[in-house]
Design a protein around this motif. Structure first.
Motif, short mmCIF file in Angstrom:
data_model
loop_
_atom_site.label_atom_id
_atom_site.label_comp_id
_atom_site.label_asym_id
_atom_site.label_seq_id
_atom_site.Cartn_x
_atom_site.Cartn_y
_atom_site.Cartn_z
N ASP A 83 0.82 -1.21 0.00
CA ASP A 83 0.00 0.00 0.00
C ASP A 83 0.86 1.26 0.00
N GLY A 84 1.33 1.66 -1.18
CA GLY A 84 2.04 2.92 -1.33
C GLY A 84 3.46 2.93 -0.84
N ARG A 85 3.96 1.76 -0.36
CA ARG A 85 5.33 1.70 0.12
C ARG A 85 5.79 0.26 0.04
N CYS A 86 7.09 0.06 0.02
CA CYS A 86 7.65 -1.28 -0.03
C CYS A 86 7.96 -1.74 1.39
N GLY A 87 6.95 -2.17 2.09
CA GLY A 87 7.07 -2.67 3.45
C GLY A 87 5.91 -3.62 3.70
N PHE A 88 6.12 -4.60 4.57
CA PHE A 88 5.15 -5.68 4.72
C PHE A 88 4.49 -5.63 6.09
N GLU A 89 3.18 -5.44 6.10
CA GLU A 89 2.35 -5.55 7.29
C GLU A 89 1.29 -6.59 6.96
N PRO A 90 1.45 -7.84 7.43
CA PRO A 90 0.57 -8.94 6.98
C PRO A 90 -0.92 -8.64 7.03
N PRO A 91 -1.48 -8.10 8.14
CA PRO A 91 -2.93 -7.88 8.13
C PRO A 91 -3.38 -6.88 7.06
N LYS A 92 -2.49 -5.95 6.74
CA LYS A 92 -2.83 -4.92 5.78
C LYS A 92 -2.54 -5.35 4.34
N ASP A 93 -1.39 -5.99 4.14
CA ASP A 93 -0.95 -6.33 2.79
C ASP A 93 -1.35 -7.73 2.35
N CYS A 94 -1.68 -8.59 3.31
CA CYS A 94 -2.00 -9.98 2.98
C CYS A 94 -3.15 -10.48 3.85
N ASP B 124 24.00 -14.43 -3.89
CA ASP B 124 22.64 -13.96 -3.64
C ASP B 124 22.44 -13.76 -2.14
N PRO B 125 22.48 -12.52 -1.66
CA PRO B 125 22.35 -12.30 -0.21
C PRO B 125 20.99 -12.68 0.35
N THR B 126 19.96 -12.77 -0.50
CA THR B 126 18.63 -13.10 0.02
C THR B 126 18.57 -14.53 0.54
N LEU B 127 19.47 -15.38 0.11
CA LEU B 127 19.43 -16.77 0.55
C LEU B 127 19.84 -16.92 2.01
N ALA B 128 20.45 -15.88 2.57
CA ALA B 128 20.79 -15.91 3.99
C ALA B 128 19.67 -15.37 4.86
N SER B 129 18.59 -14.95 4.23
CA SER B 129 17.48 -14.35 4.96
C SER B 129 16.59 -15.42 5.57
N ASP B 130 15.92 -15.06 6.68
CA ASP B 130 14.92 -15.94 7.27
C ASP B 130 13.60 -15.87 6.51
N ARG B 131 13.49 -14.95 5.57
CA ARG B 131 12.23 -14.75 4.84
C ARG B 131 12.49 -14.38 3.38
N PRO B 132 13.16 -15.26 2.64
CA PRO B 132 13.53 -14.90 1.26
C PRO B 132 12.35 -14.61 0.35
N THR B 133 11.22 -15.29 0.51
CA THR B 133 10.11 -14.99 -0.40
C THR B 133 9.65 -13.54 -0.23
N LEU B 134 9.64 -13.05 0.99
CA LEU B 134 9.31 -11.64 1.20
C LEU B 134 10.39 -10.76 0.60
N GLU B 135 11.65 -11.12 0.77
CA GLU B 135 12.74 -10.33 0.19
C GLU B 135 12.58 -10.24 -1.33
N TRP B 136 12.17 -11.34 -1.97
CA TRP B 136 12.01 -11.33 -3.41
C TRP B 136 10.85 -10.46 -3.84
N ALA B 137 9.77 -10.47 -3.06
CA ALA B 137 8.65 -9.58 -3.35
C ALA B 137 9.04 -8.12 -3.16
N LEU B 138 9.81 -7.85 -2.12
CA LEU B 138 10.25 -6.47 -1.88
C LEU B 138 11.22 -6.01 -2.97
N GLU B 139 12.03 -6.93 -3.49
CA GLU B 139 12.87 -6.59 -4.65
C GLU B 139 12.01 -6.09 -5.79
N SER B 140 10.95 -6.85 -6.10
CA SER B 140 10.05 -6.45 -7.18
C SER B 140 9.43 -5.10 -6.89
N CYS B 141 8.99 -4.90 -5.65
CA CYS B 141 8.36 -3.65 -5.27
C CYS B 141 9.32 -2.48 -5.47
#
Length: 271
Positions: A88-99, A199-216
């Motif tokens: 919603d207008g920014r590249c940040g994840f708030e599950p109840p709001k964004d999902c 690929d630094p995202t592979l060290a993340s605890d939440r790579p799928t979110l990192e990949w979505a944020l990349e797109s954003c």
């Protein structure tokens, strides 16, 4: 990464419009790149789970989730929001709001991974989960499917190309890559010659979110759209976008292979 992937196996609780994410060719390219990166053990499990499919390959099932529109409209409607996420207008994840209700590509990719990696699940459930994972990881890397703009993932941004109407979602789905007139196998073979850097995202605890944020963030940069107020695009614009589109296909393919190798062939003593 292992910590994240083990968490996904327990993740059972945790509107880009009507266009598809990547064309059928784009999804098959991602799947063929992933197939090339499977370990022998993961490939054997893919072969086993897909043995009854008409085309028992990752490429063969890569468009299954989109084809539900024709084969099972009820399920297609229920899962329509799984293919994208609206920030919603920014590249940040708030599950109840964004999902809300876990109905977005980030959460569903995680949940389907959890089913696929769970060896106690029945084969039918794991096969369906495999189909979803292959498709949704591709979706995550199509920038218009993780957008912070209010144009429904580019569907509402109309453009004119060679005198014909289109929109930015459709341009990113397929127009950019399909104009090269390569089949999915040939295209994937070409892209496999360009390995990704670390690929630094592979060290993340939440790579799928990192990949979505990349797109954003790619959408947020504004470089994926024509100049502000401009709605006529040309071959030069498509040429300028091609390297990024191909990079996202490569990233999706390599990352999908990593996820499948872990889900399907990890040592039994690894949670």
């Amino acid at each position: 990464m292992h910590r994240y992937l083990s968490l996904l196996a327990l993740a059972g609780a945790l509107f880009a419009g009507d266009a598809l994410a990547w064309s059928a060719e784009g999804h098959r390219i991602v799947a063929r790149i992933a197939e090339a990166g499977l370990t022998p053990a993961a490939r054997a499990e893919v072969d086993r789970l897909l043995a009854a499919e008409p085309d028992p390959t990752l490429a063969g099932i890569s468009t299954w989730a989109d084809e539900l529109r024709d084969t099972d409209p009820v399920v297609a409607k229920r899962t329509a929001k799984w293919h994208y996420i609206n920030f919603d207008g920014r590249c940040g994840f708030e599950p109840p709001k964004d999902c809300p209700g876990n109905n977005c590509v980030v959460t569903q990719a995680n949940l389907m991974f959890g089913v696929l990696a769970n060896r106690d699940k029945d084969d039918a459930s794991r096969t369906a989960a495999l189909k979803w994972v292959v498709h949704l990881i591709g979706d995550l890397h199509q920038p218009m499917h993780a957008s912070m703009r209010d144009d429904k993932g580019g569907n509402d941004y109309q453009v004119n190309l060679d005198g014909e109407g289109s929109n930015m979602h459709r341009i990113w789905d397929g127009t950019i890559i399909e104009r090269r007139a390569l089949g999915a196998e040939a295209y994937a073979t070409e892209l496999l010659l360009q390995p990704l850097p670390d690929d630094p995202t592979l060290a993340s605890d939440r790579p799928t979110l990192e990949w979505a944020l990349e797109s954003c963030r790619l959408v947020e940069s504004g470089d994926l759209y024509p100049a502000e107020g401009t709605h006529v695009i040309d071959e030069a614009f498509l040429d300028a976008q091609l390297p990024l589109a191909e990079r996202r296909l490569r990233e999706a393919g390599y990352r999908l292979a990593m996820m499948l190798n872990y889900a399907l062939a990890r040592p039994k003593n690894v949670p």
